[in-house]
Design an enzyme around this catalytic site. Structure first.
Site, PDB file in Angstrom:
ATOM      1  N   TYR A  66       0.858  -1.179   0.000  1.00  0.00           N
ATOM      2  CA  TYR A  66       0.000   0.000   0.000  1.00  0.00           C
ATOM      3  C   TYR A  66       0.896   1.231   0.000  1.00  0.00           C
ATOM      4  O   TYR A  66       1.875   1.285   0.736  1.00  0.00           O
ATOM      5  CB  TYR A  66      -0.895   0.018   1.233  1.00  0.00           C
ATOM      6  CG  TYR A  66      -2.285  -0.494   0.967  1.00  0.00           C
ATOM      7  CD1 TYR A  66      -3.172   0.249   0.203  1.00  0.00           C
ATOM      8  CD2 TYR A  66      -2.700  -1.723   1.475  1.00  0.00           C
ATOM      9  CE1 TYR A  66      -4.448  -0.222  -0.053  1.00  0.00           C
ATOM     10  CE2 TYR A  66      -3.977  -2.201   1.227  1.00  0.00           C
ATOM     11  CZ  TYR A  66      -4.852  -1.446   0.466  1.00  0.00           C
ATOM     12  OH  TYR A  66      -6.110  -1.901   0.210  1.00  0.00           O
ATOM     13  N   GLU A  68      -0.514   4.868  -0.570  1.00  0.00           N
ATOM     14  CA  GLU A  68      -1.246   6.108  -0.805  1.00  0.00           C
ATOM     15  C   GLU A  68      -0.359   7.318  -0.534  1.00  0.00           C
ATOM     16  O   GLU A  68       0.470   7.306   0.382  1.00  0.00           O
ATOM     17  CB  GLU A  68      -2.481   6.198   0.102  1.00  0.00           C
ATOM     18  CG  GLU A  68      -3.644   5.334  -0.341  1.00  0.00           C
ATOM     19  CD  GLU A  68      -3.668   4.017   0.378  1.00  0.00           C
ATOM     20  OE1 GLU A  68      -4.758   3.453   0.519  1.00  0.00           O
ATOM     21  OE2 GLU A  68      -2.580   3.539   0.793  1.00  0.00           O
ATOM     22  N   ASP A 243      -7.224  13.935 -24.201  1.00  0.00           N
ATOM     23  CA  ASP A 243      -7.181  12.501 -23.913  1.00  0.00           C
ATOM     24  C   ASP A 243      -6.521  11.825 -25.114  1.00  0.00           C
ATOM     25  O   ASP A 243      -7.130  11.675 -26.164  1.00  0.00           O
ATOM     26  CB  ASP A 243      -8.601  11.983 -23.703  1.00  0.00           C
ATOM     27  CG  ASP A 243      -8.656  10.488 -23.404  1.00  0.00           C
ATOM     28  OD1 ASP A 243      -7.633   9.805 -23.578  1.00  0.00           O
ATOM     29  OD2 ASP A 243      -9.736  10.000 -23.002  1.00  0.00           O
ATOM     30  N   THR A 272      -3.980   6.251 -21.503  1.00  0.00           N
ATOM     31  CA  THR A 272      -3.723   4.911 -21.000  1.00  0.00           C
ATOM     32  C   THR A 272      -2.264   4.583 -21.310  1.00  0.00           C
ATOM     33  O   THR A 272      -1.590   5.314 -22.047  1.00  0.00           O
ATOM     34  CB  THR A 272      -4.633   3.869 -21.665  1.00  0.00           C
ATOM     35  OG1 THR A 272      -4.535   4.016 -23.093  1.00  0.00           O
ATOM     36  CG2 THR A 272      -6.074   4.047 -21.241  1.00  0.00           C
ATOM     37  N   LYS A 275      -2.663   0.095 -25.195  1.00  0.00           N
ATOM     38  CA  LYS A 275      -3.016   0.501 -26.553  1.00  0.00           C
ATOM     39  C   LYS A 275      -1.753   0.677 -27.405  1.00  0.00           C
ATOM     40  O   LYS A 275      -0.906  -0.210 -27.448  1.00  0.00           O
ATOM     41  CB  LYS A 275      -3.870   1.764 -26.522  1.00  0.00           C
ATOM     42  CG  LYS A 275      -5.206   1.602 -25.796  1.00  0.00           C
ATOM     43  CD  LYS A 275      -6.072   2.829 -25.971  1.00  0.00           C
ATOM     44  CE  LYS A 275      -7.437   2.670 -25.329  1.00  0.00           C
ATOM     45  NZ  LYS A 275      -7.434   2.910 -23.879  1.00  0.00           N
ATOM     46  N   ARG A 281      -1.768  -2.370 -18.618  1.00  0.00           N
ATOM     47  CA  ARG A 281      -3.046  -1.661 -18.520  1.00  0.00           C
ATOM     48  C   ARG A 281      -2.960  -0.673 -17.360  1.00  0.00           C
ATOM     49  O   ARG A 281      -2.719  -1.063 -16.217  1.00  0.00           O
ATOM     50  CB  ARG A 281      -4.194  -2.645 -18.303  1.00  0.00           C
ATOM     51  CG  ARG A 281      -4.417  -3.577 -19.486  1.00  0.00           C
ATOM     52  CD  ARG A 281      -5.656  -4.403 -19.303  1.00  0.00           C
ATOM     53  NE  ARG A 281      -6.845  -3.566 -19.299  1.00  0.00           N
ATOM     54  CZ  ARG A 281      -7.512  -3.183 -20.377  1.00  0.00           C
ATOM     55  NH1 ARG A 281      -7.073  -3.537 -21.577  1.00  0.00           N
ATOM     56  NH2 ARG A 281      -8.593  -2.442 -20.282  1.00  0.00           N
TER      57      ARG A 281
END
Length: 480
Positions: A66, A68, A243, A272, A275, A281
């Protein structure tokens, strides 16, 4: 020392053995997925094949952390190695795209867009509103204060490209959160040519006066002049957000430069990382220094804990994309798209915008008497993987559609060139010409069911196999 191919084979074979010792069905599904991808013509514009190095990077103990917060400012202890990974990934991203700031935590493209939207709202609306409410600390604000702030944050205007014109559902499509967050309107394309008309976009912006002007696309087969989009944004006082999820690989590979490169012109750019970029991903946000502090609050503003193992894989993919070989690849993606488009047009197929100059080819299948859903399913039966997609002013809506969207990044990764993509066009047209729309149980015309002549699918698969065998996926990778 063994060569990289044998090391890769050994790594995956042993990994699958470990998986099978716990849940053999998952190991078997993983083996089958590789076999399916090797034996099909993958033409989904949003898919690609990540390198073994990228894939292996995701399968590590970074998955257990973790983290954050941001580099050096985590809410958990013991994140020093995650800091290293995130720093390297952001460094590669800045250098790759020439950006002032890079945020590599978003889990997906939609997450990246949410981070961008809320960062722009925080920069343009929240901070000024808080200043108006006085010098009190945030914890001292009253319910009335927060109601005022919520109203201002949720009452802003967004102007984006419509879904049927080639925009994405996160650009203000009503069922998406972006369409619910904002008072939104959309711009389309010329009804005759299917091309963006910047004068029309400018007129729409002057009338609507959006806080955010969104550019970019998921199914527009042409390039965009981002300098013109910035001029429009500046004229109406909007933030330009681009985008570039679909064409980021063409930006990274320097196929899109100058006014066609969004990074020098936009305030905020999202993408992303798979692609056309050929990474894992995930998502990314690039921004000018002005917006960097707001974007840096992506976690906890919008995101939960970053996926450290995926950030590590992003770093590897960005490093790969900085190599000269990636520029060659990106140019071949664009060249192959032209070959595919030409192959369709010389066989009488109708294309949206009558061609392409990026990686996307959008075929209007209504001329074959089919809906997009029927065409997509018939092609899948023949081993050709595509996705149905709306065309401008689509009479069949966003579910059944009248188009099929194709992309060249994946098969270009396998080594396909001009001749193969011309053959791909021939096979697709052959399937569509011979497919017939089915009927409903009541006997009426169906938008979903279809019929193919006996043996056609097998013949197309055999023809595809000849090309696929010449360009194997992950050559030398053998699973024992």
């Amino acid at each position: 020392m063994a060569d990289l191919t044998s090391l890769t084979s050994s790594a995956y074979s042993q990994a699958l053995e470990v998986i099978a010792s716990v849940e053999p069905r998952i190991a078997e599904a993983t083996r089958k997925e590789l076999a399916d991808q090797r034996s099909s013509l993958k033409l989904i514009a949003s898919e690609n094949y990540a390198s073994p190095a990228v894939l292996l990077t995701m399968g590590t103990w970074f998955s257990d952390k973790y983290a954050e917060g941001t580099v050096g400012h985590r809410f958990y202890a013991g994140c020093q190695n995650v800091d290293t990974v995130e720093t390297i990934a952001a460094e590669h991203a800045r250098e790759l795209f020439g950006a002032e700031y890079a945020y590599v935590q978003p889990h997906s493209g939609i997450d990246a867009n949410l981070v961008a939207f809320w960062s722009i709202l925080a920069h343009r609306v929240e901070s000024p509103a808080l200043e108006k409410l006085g010098a009190r600390g945030v914890n001292e604000l009253t319910d009335v204060d927060w109601e005022t702030l919520r109203h201002e944050l949720g009452n802003q205007r967004l102007l984006g490209m419509s879904l049927d014109a080639g925009g994405h559902l996160t650009h203000g499509f009503r069922p998406n959160i972006s369409g619910k967050m904002f008072h939104q309107q959309q711009y389309g394309t010329d009804p005759v040519t299917g091309l963006l008309d910047y004068d029309v976009v400018a007129a729409k912006a002057r009338e609507f006066k959006p806080l955010i002007l969104v550019a970019g696309y998921s199914a527009y087969p042409r390039r965009v002049d981002f300098a013109k989009m910035r001029e429009i944004a500046d004229e109406v006082g909007a933030t330009l957000m681009v985008d570039m999820a679909h064409f980021a690989g063409l930006v990274a590979g320097k196929v899109f430069t100058g006014d066609e490169d969004p990074v020098p012109h936009a305030h905020v750019v999202t993408s992303t990382t798979h692609k056309s970029l050929r990474g894992p991903r995930g998502g990314i946000v690039l921004a000018t220094e002005e917006y960097a502090p707001s974007v840096d609050r992506g976690c906890p503003m919008v995101l939960g804990g970053p996926l450290s193992h995926v950030m590590a894989a992003k770093a590897v993919a960005f490093a790969e994309a900085r190599q000269d070989s990636f520029k060659t690849y990106a140019q071949q993606v664009a060249d192959n798209a032209k070959s595919l488009a030409e192959g369709f047009m010389k066989r009488g197929a109708k294309l949206v915008t009558d061609g392409t100059d990026n990686h996307i080819v959008l075929v209007d299948v209504s001329g074959f008497g089919l809906t997009g859903r029927q065409a997509e399913s018939a092609l899948l039966d023949a081993g050709i993987v595509t996705n149905r997609n709306s065309v401008p002013a689509d009479p069949n809506g966003a579910w059944y559609t009248s188009g099929v969207r194709l992309g060249t990044p994946a098969l270009t990764t396998r080594g396909f060139g001009h001749d193969e993509f011309d053959n791909v066009a021939e096979l697709i047209v052959h399937v569509l010409q011979n497919a017939e729309a089915g009927t409903t149980k009541a006997g009426g015309p169906s938008k979903a069911s279809y019929l193919l002549p006996d043996g056609l699918a097998d013949k197309v698969k055999a023809a595809s196999a000849e090309m696929l065998d010449k360009h194997p996926l992950y050559p030398g990778l053998e699973l024992t």
